[in-house]
Scaffold this active site. Structure first.
Site, PDB file in Angstrom:
ATOM      1  N   HIS A 182       1.326  -1.045  -0.096  1.00 48.71           N
ATOM      2  CA  HIS A 182       0.484   0.693  -0.337  1.00 48.71           C
ATOM      3  C   HIS A 182       1.056   0.987  -0.529  1.00 48.71           C
ATOM      4  O   HIS A 182       1.972   1.404   0.832  1.00 48.71           O
ATOM      5  CB  HIS A 182      -1.247  -0.345   1.186  1.00 48.71           C
ATOM      6  CG  HIS A 182      -2.167   1.205   1.335  1.00 48.71           C
ATOM      7  ND1 HIS A 182      -1.349   1.959   1.768  1.00 48.71           N
ATOM      8  CD2 HIS A 182      -3.533   1.147   1.207  1.00 48.71           C
ATOM      9  CE1 HIS A 182      -2.514   2.973   1.242  1.00 48.71           C
ATOM     10  NE2 HIS A 182      -3.882   2.305   0.809  1.00 48.71           N
TER      11      HIS A 182
ATOM     12  N   GLU B 101      -4.041   1.922  -7.348  1.00 43.90           N
ATOM     13  CA  GLU B 101      -4.041   3.076  -6.227  1.00 43.90           C
ATOM     14  C   GLU B 101      -3.305   4.115  -6.648  1.00 43.90           C
ATOM     15  O   GLU B 101      -2.514   4.042  -6.116  1.00 43.90           O
ATOM     16  CB  GLU B 101      -3.921   2.235  -4.916  1.00 43.90           C
ATOM     17  CG  GLU B 101      -4.486   0.733  -4.935  1.00 43.90           C
ATOM     18  CD  GLU B 101      -4.964   1.305  -2.724  1.00 43.90           C
ATOM     19  OE1 GLU B 101      -6.837   1.631  -2.794  1.00 43.90           O
ATOM     20  OE2 GLU B 101      -4.521   1.960  -2.119  1.00 43.90           O
TER      21      GLU B 101
HETATM   22  P1  PGA Z   1      -9.445   6.001   0.573  1.00 46.10           P
HETATM   23  O1  PGA Z   1      -8.323   5.132   0.735  1.00 46.10           O
HETATM   24  O2  PGA Z   1     -10.447   5.660  -0.275  1.00 46.10           O
HETATM   25  O3  PGA Z   1      -9.688   6.372   2.088  1.00 46.10           O
HETATM   26  O4  PGA Z   1      -9.584   6.762  -0.613  1.00 46.10           O
HETATM   27  C1  PGA Z   1      -8.067   4.113  -0.043  1.00 46.10           C
HETATM   28  C2  PGA Z   1      -6.695   3.240   0.410  1.00 46.10           C
HETATM   29  O5  PGA Z   1      -5.574   3.501   0.937  1.00 46.10           O
HETATM   30  O6  PGA Z   1      -6.977   1.768  -0.129  1.00 46.10           O
END
Ligand code: PGA
Length: 262
Positions: A94, A166
């Site tokens: 992440h 992401e």
């Molecule tokens: P968010 O986070 O939906 O709060 O933008 C996504 C993540 O960090 O996996």
């Protein structure tokens, strides 16, 4: 057809009793769906109690992180070996781990291998920063992250993993536009097809994460090739998260009845 996967990343929120309460509220609202997998990633501390409370027909558990050695003198760490009875999935790489805790490409690669070794499905997060996007480096960043993280895996193993795109600039900020998500999802699948094989590219599930909320879910569901979402802050609100799951289920049902996506 690949099954939709919706993952709630609770990050460092909720102690064990608050986590248990949120699970209870979600269980009341989310039905058993055979066409969607709903995965919850609570804190490490809440995994054990939630694993005894959870209705396994509705939910699976994921860890948010784990260490790559199976055991040893690593103060403060928890291994995938210790988690294998508790979780189906492990979130790895992440951007908060990469940027706040300095996890580098090789560490992410070793964690992916450790998850696979312990029969836990990696949810590998990849994505560019705002600066990298502005510099036109998005594909290069995705390439480097995928190349390292998947380098110890066979095509068969890659086909079983989950990749979450992401973009760092979207997390907690503003959802990426559907065409930006489509370009990245297409790139990821093409990379896997080229480097591994077409079967792995067909099987791998690619998620989007970054400010996914009920208001944007329909636009994102329509992105070709997308298999679900990794959701941060909206997963802490039971109405939002249950709403996203139900919307995804309806969308999937409509798609199936109209004969698409077979
Ligand atoms: P968010 O986070 O939906 O709060 O933008 C996504 C993540 O960090 O996996």
């Amino acid at each position: 057809m690949r099954k939709l996967l919706i993952v709630g990343n609770w990050k460092m929120h909720l102690n064990a009793s608050q986590a248990s309460l949120l699970l209870h509220r979600l269980s009341e609202r989310i039905k058993i769906h055979h066409d969607i997998e709903v995965v919850l990633a609570p804190s490490m501390l809440a995994l054990q109690p939630l694993s005894t409370q959870i209705d396994r027909r509705k939910f699976r558990l994921a860890s948010q992180n784990a260490y790559f050695h199976d055991e040893g003198a690593f103060t403060g760490e928890v291994s995938f070996t210790m988690l294998r009875e508790l979780v189906h999935y492990g979130i790895i790489g992440h951007s908060e781990r990469r940027h706040i805790f300095d996890e580098d490409l090789n560490m992410v690669r070793d964690k992916v291998a450790a998850a696979i070794r312990n029969e836990i499905t990696p949810i590998l997060c990849v994505g560019e920063t705002k600066h990298e996007r502005d510099e036109g480096e998005t594909k290069q960043v995705l390439h480097d992250q995928l190349m390292t993280a998947l380098s110890n895996l066979t095509a068969h193993e890659v086909g079983k993993t989950v990749i979450a795109y992401e973009p760092v600039w979207a997390i907690g900020q503003v959802a990426a536009k559907p065409d930006q998500v489509e370009a990245a999802v297409t790139y990821i699948r093409r990379y896997i097809g080229d480097v591994f094989n077409e079967l792995a590219a067909k099987k791998v599930r690619v998620l989007y994460g970054g400010d996914v909320a009920p208001e944007v879910i329909h636009g994102l569901l329509a992105v070709p090739g997308i298999d679900g979402f990794l959701i941060g802050h909206s997963s802490l609100n039971y109405e939002s998260f249950a709403g996203i799951v139900e919307a995804a289920h309806r969308w999937q049902r409509n798609r199936r009845s109209s004969g698409e996506g077979e």
